[in-house]
Each structure stands twice: as C-alpha cells, then as structure tokens.
Design a protein around this motif. Structure first.
Motif, PDB file in Angstrom:
ATOM      1  N   MET A   1       0.847  -1.186  -0.039  1.00  0.00           N
ATOM      2  CA  MET A   1      -0.123  -0.010  -0.052  1.00  0.00           C
ATOM      3  C   MET A   1       0.950   1.216  -0.025  1.00  0.00           C
ATOM      4  SD  MET A   1      -3.467  -0.361   0.703  1.00  0.00           S
ATOM      5  CE  MET A   1      -4.278  -0.116   2.187  1.00  0.00           C
ATOM      6  N   ASN A   2       0.525   2.325  -0.742  1.00  0.00           N
ATOM      7  CA  ASN A   2       1.476   3.623  -1.020  1.00  0.00           C
ATOM      8  C   ASN A   2       1.435   4.240   0.388  1.00  0.00           C
ATOM      9  OD1 ASN A   2       2.156   2.831  -3.420  1.00  0.00           O
ATOM     10  ND2 ASN A   2       0.302   3.649  -4.313  1.00  0.00           N
ATOM     11  N   GLU A   3       2.488   5.000   0.583  1.00  0.00           N
ATOM     12  CA  GLU A   3       2.338   5.975   1.824  1.00  0.00           C
ATOM     13  C   GLU A   3       1.706   7.121   1.186  1.00  0.00           C
ATOM     14  OE1 GLU A   3       6.256   7.037   2.876  1.00  0.00           O
ATOM     15  OE2 GLU A   3       5.604   6.087   5.005  1.00  0.00           O
ATOM     16  N   LEU A   4       1.057   7.897   2.170  1.00  0.00           N
ATOM     17  CA  LEU A   4       0.612   9.313   1.721  1.00  0.00           C
ATOM     18  C   LEU A   4       0.731  10.227   2.813  1.00  0.00           C
ATOM     19  CD1 LEU A   4      -1.499  10.861  -0.038  1.00  0.00           C
ATOM     20  CD2 LEU A   4      -3.447   9.834   1.041  1.00  0.00           C
ATOM     21  N   LYS A   5       1.908  10.874   2.430  1.00  0.00           N
ATOM     22  CA  LYS A   5       2.166  12.060   3.020  1.00  0.00           C
ATOM     23  C   LYS A   5       1.534  13.423   2.785  1.00  0.00           C
ATOM     24  CE  LYS A   5       6.683  10.288   4.824  1.00  0.00           C
ATOM     25  NZ  LYS A   5       8.049  10.301   5.006  1.00  0.00           N
ATOM     26  N   HIS A   6       1.514  13.684   1.470  1.00  0.00           N
ATOM     27  CA  HIS A   6       1.280  14.822   0.969  1.00  0.00           C
ATOM     28  C   HIS A   6       0.277  14.883  -0.198  1.00  0.00           C
ATOM     29  CE1 HIS A   6       3.299  19.036  -0.901  1.00  0.00           C
ATOM     30  NE2 HIS A   6       1.842  18.926  -0.235  1.00  0.00           N
ATOM     31  N   ILE A   7      -0.923  15.616   0.120  1.00  0.00           N
ATOM     32  CA  ILE A   7      -1.949  15.606  -0.731  1.00  0.00           C
ATOM     33  C   ILE A   7      -2.261  17.115  -1.222  1.00  0.00           C
ATOM     34  CG2 ILE A   7      -4.536  15.533  -0.854  1.00  0.00           C
ATOM     35  CD1 ILE A   7      -4.788  13.640   1.262  1.00  0.00           C
ATOM     36  N   ALA A   8      -2.296  17.428  -2.425  1.00  0.00           N
ATOM     37  CA  ALA A   8      -2.528  18.477  -3.012  1.00  0.00           C
ATOM     38  C   ALA A   8      -3.852  18.806  -3.868  1.00  0.00           C
ATOM     39  CB  ALA A   8      -1.280  19.048  -4.137  1.00  0.00           C
ATOM     40  N   MET A   9      -4.463  19.936  -3.747  1.00  0.00           N
ATOM     41  CA  MET A   9      -5.703  20.036  -4.042  1.00  0.00           C
ATOM     42  C   MET A   9      -5.872  21.269  -4.805  1.00  0.00           C
ATOM     43  SD  MET A   9      -8.454  18.160  -1.756  1.00  0.00           S
ATOM     44  CE  MET A   9      -9.568  18.200  -3.083  1.00  0.00           C
ATOM     45  N   ILE A  10      -6.407  21.324  -6.290  1.00  0.00           N
ATOM     46  CA  ILE A  10      -6.802  22.352  -7.034  1.00  0.00           C
ATOM     47  C   ILE A  10      -8.228  22.545  -6.904  1.00  0.00           C
ATOM     48  CG2 ILE A  10      -6.812  23.280  -9.191  1.00  0.00           C
ATOM     49  CD1 ILE A  10      -4.242  21.691  -9.980  1.00  0.00           C
ATOM     50  N   MET A  11      -8.685  23.536  -6.095  1.00  0.00           N
ATOM     51  CA  MET A  11     -10.068  23.602  -5.694  1.00  0.00           C
ATOM     52  C   MET A  11     -10.832  24.294  -6.632  1.00  0.00           C
ATOM     53  SD  MET A  11      -9.315  24.368  -1.454  1.00  0.00           S
ATOM     54  CE  MET A  11      -8.584  26.040  -1.566  1.00  0.00           C
ATOM     55  N   HIS A  46      -6.422  11.978  10.024  1.00  0.00           N
ATOM     56  CA  HIS A  46      -5.385  10.736   9.680  1.00  0.00           C
ATOM     57  C   HIS A  46      -3.991  11.083   9.624  1.00  0.00           C
ATOM     58  CE1 HIS A  46      -9.555  10.074   8.014  1.00  0.00           C
ATOM     59  NE2 HIS A  46      -9.312   8.687   7.769  1.00  0.00           N
ATOM     60  N   PRO A  47      -3.479  10.265  10.741  1.00  0.00           N
ATOM     61  CA  PRO A  47      -2.007  10.637  11.105  1.00  0.00           C
ATOM     62  C   PRO A  47      -1.098  10.581   9.942  1.00  0.00           C
ATOM     63  CG  PRO A  47      -3.100   9.405  12.710  1.00  0.00           C
ATOM     64  CD  PRO A  47      -4.048   9.565  11.499  1.00  0.00           C
ATOM     65  N   GLU A  48      -1.281   9.507   8.938  1.00  0.00           N
ATOM     66  CA  GLU A  48      -0.322   9.339   7.874  1.00  0.00           C
ATOM     67  C   GLU A  48      -0.174  10.406   7.189  1.00  0.00           C
ATOM     68  OE1 GLU A  48      -1.865   6.875   4.992  1.00  0.00           O
ATOM     69  OE2 GLU A  48       0.224   6.359   4.200  1.00  0.00           O
ATOM     70  N   GLY A 121       0.850  23.549  15.820  1.00  0.00           N
ATOM     71  CA  GLY A 121      -0.059  22.506  15.524  1.00  0.00           C
ATOM     72  C   GLY A 121       0.632  21.228  14.971  1.00  0.00           C
ATOM     73  N   THR A 122       0.416  20.240  15.347  1.00  0.00           N
ATOM     74  CA  THR A 122       1.111  19.075  15.090  1.00  0.00           C
ATOM     75  C   THR A 122       0.587  17.936  14.316  1.00  0.00           C
ATOM     76  OG1 THR A 122       0.536  17.930  17.113  1.00  0.00           O
ATOM     77  CG2 THR A 122       2.453  18.921  17.161  1.00  0.00           C
ATOM     78  N   ARG A 123      -0.999  18.290  13.895  1.00  0.00           N
ATOM     79  CA  ARG A 123      -1.690  17.214  13.373  1.00  0.00           C
ATOM     80  C   ARG A 123      -1.486  17.289  11.923  1.00  0.00           C
ATOM     81  NH1 ARG A 123      -7.077  16.576  16.278  1.00  0.00           N
ATOM     82  NH2 ARG A 123      -7.193  14.589  15.109  1.00  0.00           N
ATOM     83  N   LEU A 124      -1.351  18.336  11.500  1.00  0.00           N
ATOM     84  CA  LEU A 124      -1.252  18.510  10.029  1.00  0.00           C
ATOM     85  C   LEU A 124      -0.801  20.021   9.515  1.00  0.00           C
ATOM     86  CD1 LEU A 124      -2.573  17.385   7.186  1.00  0.00           C
ATOM     87  CD2 LEU A 124      -4.386  19.038   7.309  1.00  0.00           C
ATOM     88  N   ILE A 125      -0.130  20.066   8.567  1.00  0.00           N
ATOM     89  CA  ILE A 125       0.538  21.147   7.726  1.00  0.00           C
ATOM     90  C   ILE A 125      -0.450  21.526   6.835  1.00  0.00           C
ATOM     91  CG2 ILE A 125       2.245  22.726   6.964  1.00  0.00           C
ATOM     92  CD1 ILE A 125       4.239  20.859   8.593  1.00  0.00           C
TER      93      ILE A 125
END
Ligand code: IPE
Ligand code: IPE
Ligand code: MG
Length: 224
Positions: A1-11, A46-48, A121-125
């Motif tokens: 399963m792929n690691e998921l650290k960084h999601i980018a979104m074009i809203m 989602h801590p990952e 903040g430690t849960r998400l940037i």
C-alpha cells in the motif's frame, strides 16, 4: 500500500457551481471557502497525512474582473480572521505558499499572524497557496540561489516555498490541467481529476480517491 504524506488539491469549480444555480460567481467562492474545513479536518484526523496543500488563488487569477479579485481578497481576509479557533482545535499548522508581496500590508499581516498563532499545530500542515504559481516560485528560488556555485536538485527543492514532494494531486471541477500548480513537487504525483465542482466536494469523495491511490503501482522509474 502506498504511503500518503502529502495531498495537493486544486479547488476548482466555484464559479460554475454558482452559475449553474443562476447565482453570481461570488456565491460559489463563499460556498467553496466553507468546504476547506471538512477536507482539512479529514486530513488532520488521519495521522499518515502530514500536509495538505490547497490552491486558493493563482498568480494568473489577477486577470479576473476587478470586482471578483476584490471579492476574493475580502473573502480571504475574512477566512483568515474567523478560522483561527478551528485551526487550533484541529491541531493544524497554517503555512502560506506563494508570493505575499502583492497583497496589501494588512493582508500580509493577517497571514503571518495566523502562521504564528498556529505554529505549534502537530496534526497537519496546511499550505494555502495564495498568489501562487510554480513558475514564479521556481524563479524566486533560482534568484535566491544565484550566488551558489552549483544549483542542485536538492538546493533548488529546498529553496522553494513548498519543499515536499506531492504524493496525490486532486483537481476538482472537471478540467484536466495543472494550471501552474506545484509543478516541481508533483513530478511523481498520482493525478486524480474529479468532475465534482469544489463546493460539492466531500471528505467521502476524498476517502474514495485515497482508497484508489493506495492500490496504484508507484514505480518512480524503477521496476517492481
Ligand atoms: C476556483 O474556482 C477558485 C479560484 C480560482 C479563486 P473558479 O472561480 O475557477 O471556478 P470556475 O472554474 O470558474 O467554475
Ligand atoms: C486554478 O483554477 C487556480 C485555483 C483553483 C486557485 P483556475 O480556474 O484559475 O484555472 P484555469 O484558468 O481553469 O486554468
Ligand atoms: Mg476555474
């Protein structure tokens, strides 16, 4: 399963969302700004997921009618003013990416204050991309390195506003293009395009995209 650290979104798709209902584009921008919280909360829970980079205003968006740009600036200021408690409650650290120098001094101050107030903040940037364009970002990085003997992939990558590779890039609103967003960082990102207009995008859709992302064979040029 792929690691998921960084999601980018074009809203994307706020204007069309409003126009479809016979309303003015600015109604869509307001509805769109209300959607940011749900997606941010999902990622914070989602801590990952370490980072979520959201495209809110591009270096090209200044070309829009003056009234729309003025409205977007006011909406941004209002958002920065009202969202502090939510960021704190969710444990989210806010960091702008982009060139703040074109904003009014008052808006620049609001941006740095929110960065300062959420810095523990430690849960998400959450990177909010404001007056952001990849070409502008890369040029600023190159100029900041012009006294270096040799620019390397690492030194240039570290001179960018966003220094982290994107794993998953999602664009809502049905267009299949990157519109000058995180071009360097998305060199190996998995790209997902959704027809959903941004004000209708939910964390349930995000979850189903993540489930598909998890099973992709990511090879990075190698073999498996
Ligand atoms: C994205 O929605 C928000 C910004 C670019 C500020 P749009 O305003 O681009 O909405 P559409 O694409 O015209 O529907
Ligand atoms: C990209 O959307 C920028 C943001 C979502 C902030 P645009 O609506 O500006 O992009 P184009 O014009 O369709 O490429
Ligand atoms: Mg658009």
């Amino acid at each position: 399963m792929n690691e998921l650290k960084h999601i980018a979104m074009i809203m994307d798709g706020n204007g069309r969302w409003a126009q479809c209902q016979g309303k003015k584009r600015f109604v869509g921008h307001e509805a769109g700004s209300e959607r940011v919280r749900e997606v941010t909360r999902y990622c914070a829970e989602h801590p990952e997921i370490e980072r979520l980079s959201l495209f809110a205003f591009s270096t090209e968006n200044w070309k829009r009618p003056k009234l729309e740009v003025e409205f977007l600036m006011k909406l941004l200021s209002h958002y920065l003013e009202k969202e502090l408690p939510t960021y704190l409650e969710m444990g989210v650290k806010f960091e702008m990416i982009g060139d703040a120098s074109r904003f009014t001094p008052a808006l620049q101050k609001q941006i740095s204050e929110l960065e300062e107030e959420t810095k523990h903040g430690t849960r998400l940037i959450q990177h909010l991309a404001l007056n952001y364009g990849s070409r502008n970002e890369i040029l600023r990085a190159i100029n900041s390195l012009k006294n270096s003997e040799m620019v390397t992939e690492e030194s240039l990558g570290n001179a960018l506003d966003c220094k982290h590779n994107v794993d998953l890039l999602i664009r809502t609103g049905g267009e299949h293009r990157l519109s000058n967003y995180l071009l360097w960082q998305s060199a190996y990102a998995e790209l997902f395009f959704s027809d959903t207009l941004w004000p209708d995008f939910t964390s349930a859709e995000l979850e189903s995209i993540i489930a598909r992302f998890k099973n992709i064979d990511r090879r990075f040029g190698g073999v498996k």
